[in-house]
Scaffold this motif. Structure first.
Motif, PDB file in Angstrom:
ATOM      1  N   THR A  94      -5.612 -15.390  -3.401  1.00 10.70           N
ATOM      2  CA  THR A  94      -6.204 -14.056  -3.429  1.00 10.70           C
ATOM      3  C   THR A  94      -5.110 -13.088  -3.843  1.00 10.70           C
ATOM      4  OG1 THR A  94      -7.737 -14.663  -1.669  1.00 10.70           O
ATOM      5  CG2 THR A  94      -7.421 -12.310  -2.076  1.00 10.70           C
ATOM      6  N   VAL A  95      -5.285 -12.442  -5.003  1.00 10.02           N
ATOM      7  CA  VAL A  95      -4.259 -11.552  -5.548  1.00 10.02           C
ATOM      8  C   VAL A  95      -4.755 -10.109  -5.479  1.00 10.02           C
ATOM      9  CG1 VAL A  95      -2.829 -10.991  -7.538  1.00 10.02           C
ATOM     10  CG2 VAL A  95      -3.440 -13.378  -7.076  1.00 10.02           C
ATOM     11  N   ALA A  96      -4.085  -9.296  -4.684  1.00 10.52           N
ATOM     12  CA  ALA A  96      -4.431  -7.883  -4.529  1.00 10.52           C
ATOM     13  C   ALA A  96      -3.695  -7.057  -5.580  1.00 10.52           C
ATOM     14  CB  ALA A  96      -4.058  -7.405  -3.139  1.00 10.52           C
ATOM     15  N   VAL A  97      -4.422  -6.165  -6.224  1.00 10.62           N
ATOM     16  CA  VAL A  97      -3.801  -5.271  -7.207  1.00 10.62           C
ATOM     17  C   VAL A  97      -3.661  -3.861  -6.656  1.00 10.62           C
ATOM     18  CG1 VAL A  97      -4.533  -6.612  -9.207  1.00 10.62           C
ATOM     19  CG2 VAL A  97      -6.014  -4.813  -8.348  1.00 10.62           C
ATOM     20  N   LYS A  98      -4.353  -3.575  -5.565  1.00  9.80           N
ATOM     21  CA  LYS A  98      -4.272  -2.256  -4.940  1.00  9.80           C
ATOM     22  C   LYS A  98      -4.589  -2.404  -3.461  1.00  9.80           C
ATOM     23  CE  LYS A  98      -5.258   2.109  -6.974  1.00  9.80           C
ATOM     24  NZ  LYS A  98      -3.895   2.245  -7.172  1.00  9.80           N
ATOM     25  N   GLY A  99      -3.863  -1.659  -2.633  1.00 11.75           N
ATOM     26  CA  GLY A  99      -4.132  -1.699  -1.207  1.00 11.75           C
ATOM     27  C   GLY A  99      -2.901  -1.403  -0.372  1.00 11.75           C
ATOM     28  N   ASP A 100      -3.038  -1.637   0.918  1.00 14.13           N
ATOM     29  CA  ASP A 100      -1.961  -1.461   1.892  1.00 14.13           C
ATOM     30  C   ASP A 100      -1.674  -2.833   2.490  1.00 14.13           C
ATOM     31  OD1 ASP A 100      -2.293   1.337   1.547  1.00 14.13           O
ATOM     32  OD2 ASP A 100      -3.792   1.401   3.144  1.00 14.13           O
ATOM     33  N   PHE A 101      -0.429  -3.309   2.367  1.00 14.72           N
ATOM     34  CA  PHE A 101      -0.098  -4.652   2.814  1.00 14.72           C
ATOM     35  C   PHE A 101       1.227  -4.697   3.550  1.00 14.72           C
ATOM     36  CE2 PHE A 101      -3.236  -5.449  -0.373  1.00 14.72           C
ATOM     37  CZ  PHE A 101      -3.951  -6.502   0.147  1.00 14.72           C
ATOM     38  N   PHE A 102       1.326  -5.662   4.454  1.00 15.41           N
ATOM     39  CA  PHE A 102       2.582  -5.952   5.126  1.00 15.41           C
ATOM     40  C   PHE A 102       3.369  -6.913   4.242  1.00 15.41           C
ATOM     41  CE2 PHE A 102      -0.184  -4.781   8.651  1.00 15.41           C
ATOM     42  CZ  PHE A 102       0.648  -3.991   9.424  1.00 15.41           C
ATOM     43  N   VAL A 103       4.656  -6.624   4.045  1.00 10.82           N
ATOM     44  CA  VAL A 103       5.545  -7.504   3.295  1.00 10.82           C
ATOM     45  C   VAL A 103       6.901  -7.534   4.000  1.00 10.82           C
ATOM     46  CG1 VAL A 103       4.462  -7.078   1.037  1.00 10.82           C
ATOM     47  CG2 VAL A 103       6.404  -5.671   1.765  1.00 10.82           C
ATOM     48  N   GLY A 146      11.997   0.361   7.597  1.00 14.84           N
ATOM     49  CA  GLY A 146      12.457  -0.850   8.252  1.00 14.84           C
ATOM     50  C   GLY A 146      13.833  -1.246   7.772  1.00 14.84           C
ATOM     51  N   SER A 147      14.458  -2.137   8.503  1.00 17.40           N
ATOM     52  CA  SER A 147      15.763  -2.685   8.127  1.00 17.40           C
ATOM     53  C   SER A 147      15.567  -3.863   7.190  1.00 17.40           C
ATOM     54  CB  SER A 147      16.519  -3.146   9.375  1.00 17.40           C
ATOM     55  OG  SER A 147      16.686  -2.074  10.265  1.00 17.40           O
ATOM     56  N   ALA A 148      16.657  -4.345   6.627  1.00 15.85           N
ATOM     57  CA  ALA A 148      16.581  -5.536   5.781  1.00 15.85           C
ATOM     58  C   ALA A 148      15.946  -6.674   6.574  1.00 15.85           C
ATOM     59  CB  ALA A 148      17.971  -5.928   5.306  1.00 15.85           C
ATOM     60  N   ASN A 149      15.060  -7.412   5.939  1.00 17.39           N
ATOM     61  CA  ASN A 149      14.325  -8.555   6.500  1.00 17.39           C
ATOM     62  C   ASN A 149      13.216  -8.174   7.482  1.00 17.39           C
ATOM     63  OD1 ASN A 149      15.777 -10.552   5.018  1.00 17.39           O
ATOM     64  ND2 ASN A 149      17.496 -10.149   6.397  1.00 17.39           N
ATOM     65  N   ASP A 150      12.944  -6.882   7.648  1.00 18.22           N
ATOM     66  CA  ASP A 150      11.827  -6.449   8.483  1.00 18.22           C
ATOM     67  C   ASP A 150      10.512  -6.573   7.714  1.00 18.22           C
ATOM     68  OD1 ASP A 150      13.350  -5.809  10.675  1.00 18.22           O
ATOM     69  OD2 ASP A 150      13.188  -3.625  10.434  1.00 18.22           O
ATOM     70  N   VAL A 151       9.429  -6.604   8.451  1.00 16.41           N
ATOM     71  CA  VAL A 151       8.098  -6.549   7.854  1.00 16.41           C
ATOM     72  C   VAL A 151       7.679  -5.078   7.839  1.00 16.41           C
ATOM     73  CG1 VAL A 151       5.689  -7.241   8.080  1.00 16.41           C
ATOM     74  CG2 VAL A 151       7.509  -8.880   8.599  1.00 16.41           C
ATOM     75  N   ILE A 152       7.370  -4.578   6.645  1.00 13.47           N
ATOM     76  CA  ILE A 152       7.012  -3.168   6.458  1.00 13.47           C
ATOM     77  C   ILE A 152       5.642  -3.091   5.787  1.00 13.47           C
ATOM     78  CG2 ILE A 152       9.418  -2.402   6.274  1.00 13.47           C
ATOM     79  CD1 ILE A 152       8.928  -2.279   3.173  1.00 13.47           C
ATOM     80  N   ILE A 153       5.093  -1.879   5.710  1.00 11.14           N
ATOM     81  CA  ILE A 153       3.857  -1.661   4.980  1.00 11.14           C
ATOM     82  C   ILE A 153       4.181  -1.029   3.638  1.00 11.14           C
ATOM     83  CG2 ILE A 153       1.640  -0.443   4.905  1.00 11.14           C
ATOM     84  CD1 ILE A 153       1.608  -0.524   7.966  1.00 11.14           C
ATOM     85  N   ILE A 154       3.562  -1.580   2.572  1.00 10.56           N
ATOM     86  CA  ILE A 154       3.658  -0.970   1.250  1.00 10.56           C
ATOM     87  C   ILE A 154       2.238  -0.659   0.788  1.00 10.56           C
ATOM     88  CG2 ILE A 154       5.815  -2.139   0.670  1.00 10.56           C
ATOM     89  CD1 ILE A 154       4.143  -4.005  -1.177  1.00 10.56           C
ATOM     90  N   SER A 155       2.126   0.314  -0.112  1.00  8.68           N
ATOM     91  CA  SER A 155       0.813   0.725  -0.611  1.00  8.68           C
ATOM     92  C   SER A 155       0.938   1.215  -2.032  1.00  8.68           C
ATOM     93  CB  SER A 155       0.256   1.844   0.269  1.00  8.68           C
ATOM     94  OG  SER A 155      -0.986   2.286  -0.229  1.00  8.68           O
ATOM     95  N   ASN A 156      -0.123   1.105  -2.794  1.00  8.52           N
ATOM     96  CA  ASN A 156      -0.147   1.746  -4.109  1.00  8.52           C
ATOM     97  C   ASN A 156      -1.381   2.632  -4.245  1.00  8.52           C
ATOM     98  OD1 ASN A 156      -1.958  -0.354  -4.407  1.00  8.52           O
ATOM     99  ND2 ASN A 156      -1.070  -1.147  -6.280  1.00  8.52           N
ATOM    100  N   TRP A 157      -1.899   3.082  -3.091  1.00  7.87           N
ATOM    101  CA  TRP A 157      -2.901   4.136  -3.119  1.00  7.87           C
ATOM    102  C   TRP A 157      -2.121   5.443  -3.197  1.00  7.87           C
ATOM    103  CZ3 TRP A 157      -7.593   2.807  -4.138  1.00  7.87           C
ATOM    104  CH2 TRP A 157      -8.147   1.630  -3.655  1.00  7.87           C
TER     105      TRP A 157
END
Length: 158
Positions: A94-103, A146-157
């Protein structure tokens, strides 16, 4: 695999590839199969390889197709195996092109920074317009610090 030797007191807030907001994502119109050799790691960027499969390996300095979302639908018949965040080879991705995700970010992240897709699909953050070695700037932006290696939220909205 070794027997579990410790138990955390709290569940993690999220895992890489997990949607941060329910039902707010846009996906590719086609479902691609994971690379037949390596599979696809969720929570990382994906490109289409020469065989038309989703791959975490950057193709020809192009923008990624999107982000591999964590969808628990791959079978794991070996109950003694460790959990995996890799979509097995030839399984649907499942490939998301837009949204809010944890990475998981490999660098420290501050809100508003640009998100860079690295050659292997991993994530780094830096100022918009910055040059990140072996990385390409995406339309995604950091939403939680977040710090290096943390799980953060990214978005492209926007």
């Amino acid at each position: 695999m070794a027997i579990q030797s410790s138990v955390g007191l709290y569940a993690p807030v999220a895992v890489p590839g997990q949607a941060a907001t329910p039902n707010q994502s846009v996906y590719t119109p086609l479902t691609y199969l994971a690379d037949a050799t390596d599979g696809v790691k969720v929570g990382q960027f994906v490109w289409l390889n020469s065989d038309g499969e989703a791959s975490n390996t950057q193709v020809a300095s192009t923008l990624p197709l999107g982000l591999a979302e964590r969808v628990v639908d791959a079978p794991n018949y070996d109950v003694t195996s460790a959990g995996s965040s890799v979509v097995p080879p030839t399984h649907p991705v499942t490939v998301a092109v837009k949204g809010d995700f944890f990475v998981q970010t490999l660098t420290a992240a501050t809100v508003g920074q640009a998100v860079f897709a690295m050659l292997d699909g991993t994530v780094k953050t830096d100022a918009s317009g910055a040059t990140v070695t072996n990385g390409i700037e995406t339309s995604w932006r950091v939403k939680t610090a977040g710090s290096a290696n943390d799980v953060i939220i990214i978005s492209n909205w926007s």
